[in-house]
Design an enzyme around this catalytic site. Structure first.
Site, PDB file in Angstrom:
ATOM      1  N   HIS A   1       0.845  -1.191   0.000  1.00 22.32           N
ATOM      2  CA  HIS A   1       0.000   0.000   0.000  1.00 22.32           C
ATOM      3  C   HIS A   1       0.884   1.247   0.000  1.00 22.32           C
ATOM      4  CE1 HIS A   1      -3.012   2.857   1.815  1.00 22.32           C
ATOM      5  NE2 HIS A   1      -3.734   2.270   0.891  1.00 22.32           N
TER       6      HIS A   1
ATOM      7  N   SER B   1      -8.008 -15.274  -1.467  1.00 24.64           N
ATOM      8  CA  SER B   1      -8.493 -13.921  -1.655  1.00 24.64           C
ATOM      9  C   SER B   1      -9.920 -13.859  -2.183  1.00 24.64           C
ATOM     10  CB  SER B   1      -7.543 -13.235  -2.641  1.00 24.64           C
ATOM     11  OG  SER B   1      -8.058 -12.012  -3.058  1.00 24.64           O
TER      12      SER B   1
END
Lengths: 485, 485
Positions: free
Chosen positions: B203, B405
């Site tokens: 991120h 995921s």
């Protein structure tokens, strides 16, 4: 000190519930079982920065990972839906909690929060996950945002601080601390080798920023009022003439509500050869929004060579959760982001995801009250602050009120229960009340009557027992035997 | 690119209202009037870090201080109270805004936010200014707080990540970014000369932290799945053997939802002589809360030598505003605060004032759903994500879904209006949908039907027009003429 703070904190609830032991007032570290010597953090028992001072000595206070008062999360039973037990339990916790909030809100005086607001109309918005991802001025693909409100609020503040729409950049922050963190970061990026100067009565977040950002930081002395001492400031910048100056200017200090003299700070910088080599961040947490409405107050404006201003939204405006406004010059943000790798990010905010409800709360209040509404409230607060100061003095209590401020500083009550009951913020031998729009004359009378009655018991021998706090408030405001006139 | 982003952002609302000009798709900087060349910030048009790539080229995108869509704050007229005009105006703005929120919430797919929550029972608390000043474990004099709830929530997460109550410290943050900023700061304080390592798909807040904290930062390559490439990691730490390592481990990357192999990261460190000389922060923004409920998923636990874990509260749990949870080892906070001057503050949080409502929202959901509730939701999300991936592939669309995921990565639709309608997050030639608990099969069907219908128009010639995205998703997931099997 450790023991007393911890014990104080626990006494109220835990001890009553028989859940926690009260530690002895003077705690010997060697006696504490290892698992109780937690964190070793500077104390949180007051709003002020630095370790808590007691008995004149600065100490490391030790917290404990106290769990006894917490509402534990428990796993639902398989039959919870049928029995309704869980729902009933949660409803009862919430009802109890709500009652305590009502009581605590009613007896609050010490923190600069306006607790008087009604956002009932906005309750409907709580169903939405409103997130102003990143920059307020750059649309994101996430559609559930409130940038329209945010930019409206920012424009209002830009007008207040006299900077053109196309000259500023800013955003709604999570609190005053984020504003300071941002302002000082922008300053550092403008002057990477700049030294940070801040008066020692600056908010602790300023010194936290210096540490976080690995900046050199110089503390400047203060006058008795709490204002920055520009004579000392001048001396200190001269010691570092080769490096640019980044200055935190307090528009209302946390403890005494003192307003640094912005004009004198600028003059000191320019007269000492710093013209064009300084960045000023104005920490206007509380007074940034009150000052514009005080007659004779020096102006915070971008027409002066300042770099940024921040203000809290949950303080004078009032808001269910902390928030703030940060405004800076577009040119600085340009400079800082000319290098795309700079933040390696899509935005120049500190937090990436941002609370989209806060701008709507601010927008709502600004629209309803307007400049005129705030002006009236500021005037009432100052009037009520004078009333409090005068009544304290009449009762023989040392008390100080700075000219531009609604923060009344006075002798710290020697009774922690009383301090906690009225949620007074204390530091060393002083306490303060911040007169906010929700602090009415009635509430002050209630507080004063109680204080006067209790005080007779605290100081049964009268005058000679009254502590001298001249070092904090000046001789002219001190009511001890030596100084009272 | 500048022009297209700005124009796109404005087209939807402004242009319809005749308020703003659409800039040409290809904008020549020289043609833009100076006041329009604002900020020069990395773009905010998507959730991903770094500058937005378009047409394969990385560019500085320029925002503008766009005000045309804002709801301006205006000064009330003197007779507003009598006429009720202002009240009516505000109510109409809010009603319109609410309708747009309903529509935008309904069509949301791209961001990892669970938009399905009902905190109606908590609406009553919006009347209070709830602020968890400073440390969650140290009582403040400010009484209107929610530490009881906060500590309850922290304990729950400590249990989830297997660390004893008396061994951890943590707090409820304002968002995932604050968790990363905190974790990396703690790492830096533990190892002041440590180098920060993070995979390039980390991120953007991780790289922001490095810049803010003036840390050396090394980017590590990733596998096609988005996971950190431990071979490259091993090589890079060997180049800096003399300095400790601070590592950001992704428990779900932003773009591909890839989970870094924590065990392999630790093994790589230990095999290369870093035993006792590393600090691992786990950025578990989304998956930090999903992984524990996924069978066969590697475990994030403090039984392994990690230093901190953070997770967002508004993502899988769902919350009206961004928030997060940060848990670290008490010993690190102790070390960091042994020097009282450290933060020059009463607490070890990043923000001083903290939203007291967020812990109550989290407490409420954790109590209602419990481990079992989350487990069911995680399973449903994974099932629905598989459904989406399979249907995309069946329709001839390149698509990838990592094993652990619920983030489905696929070919970026070449139609910005469609992208905005479904609020897809895009980067380069890929887009993604994050299947959250509020993303039902019905919603996916609606989306898929529209996509398939539109796609026939986007690629009328069929196969040969379909872009190759093998570089992003791997050949086995690519449906272009060359790779489809």
């Amino acid at each position: 000190m450790v023991g007393s703070i911890v014990a104080d904190a626990m006494r109220a609830e835990d001890v009553a519930a028989g859940k926690a032991e009260v530690l002895p007032e003077e705690l010997d570290l060697a006696e504490v079982p290892e698992e109780a010597v937690a964190m070793g953090l500077p104390d949180a028992a007051n709003e002020f920065g630095g370790a808590v001072e007691r008995s004149g000595r600065k100490d490391i206070s030790l917290g404990r990972n106290v769990h006894s008062t917490c509402f534990a999360v428990t796993e639902p039973d398989a039959d919870d839906e049928e029995t309704g037990d869980r729902e009933a339990y949660m409803a009862s916790v919430l009802a109890r909690y709500r009652r305590s909030l009502v009581e605590r809100t009613r007896h609050h005086l010490g923190y600069p929060y306006n607790l008087d607001f009604d956002y009932g109309e906005l309750a409907q918005l709580q169903h939405f996950s409103i997130n102003n991802l990143g920059d307020p001025f750059i649309e994101s693909n996430y559609g559930v945002h409130s940038r329209q409100f945010e930019v409206g609020v920012l424009d209002w503040f830009a007008r207040l601080w006299e900077i053109e729409k196309d000259q500023y950049w800013g955003y709604i922050t999570n609190c005053g601390t984020e504003g300071n963190l941002h302002g000082i970061l922008v300053g550092r990026e403008v002057f990477p080798d700049g030294i940070l100067y801040a008066s020692r009565e600056s908010h602790y977040s300023v010194f936290k920023a210096a540490r976080m950002y690995r900046m050199e930081c110089v503390k400047v002395d203060t006058l008795i009022t709490g204002e920055i001492d520009c004579a000392d400031f001048g001396k200190k910048i001269l010691l570092n003439q080769d490096k640019p100056a980044i200055i935190n200017v307090n528009i209302g200090t946390t403890v005494k509500g003192a307003v640094d003299d912005l004009d004198l700070v600028i003059e000191t910088l320019e007269n000492n050869g710093f013209k064009g080599r300084f960045y000023i961040h104005c920490d206007g947490a509380l007074f940034g929004l009150m000052m514009p409405f005080v007659k004779r107050a020096p102006k915070v404006t971008f027409k002066k060579p300042i770099g940024s201003v921040s203000v809290s939204g949950h303080k004078f405006v009032g808001c269910p959760m902390p928030c703030g406004v940060q405004i800076t010059r577009l040119e600085h943000i340009n400079a800082l982001s000319r290098n795309v790798e700079y933040l390696a990010s899509r935005d120049a905010t500190i937090m990436g995801s941002r609370n989209g409800h806060a701008p709507i709360f601010l927008w709502y209040t600004l629209n309803r009250k307007g400049y005129r509404g705030f002006q009236k409230e500021v005037q009432r607060c100052l009037r009520n602050a004078h009333y409090l100061r005068d009544r304290l003095r009449a009762a023989g209590v040392s008390a100080m009120l700075n000219e531009l401020s609604s923060t009344v500083v006075f002798e710290r009550p020697p009774d922690e229960e009383f301090v906690r009951r009225w949620q007074l913020a204390c530091q060393g031998s002083i306490a303060h009340v911040v007169v906010m729009p929700n602090v009415t004359i009635d509430k002050l009378d209630h507080f004063l009557d109680e204080l006067v009655a209790k005080r007779a018991a605290w100081f049964p021998a009268g005058g000679s027992q009254i502590p001298c706090i001249a070092a904090d408030v000046g001789e002219e405001n001190c009511a001890c035997t030596l100084h009272r006139c």
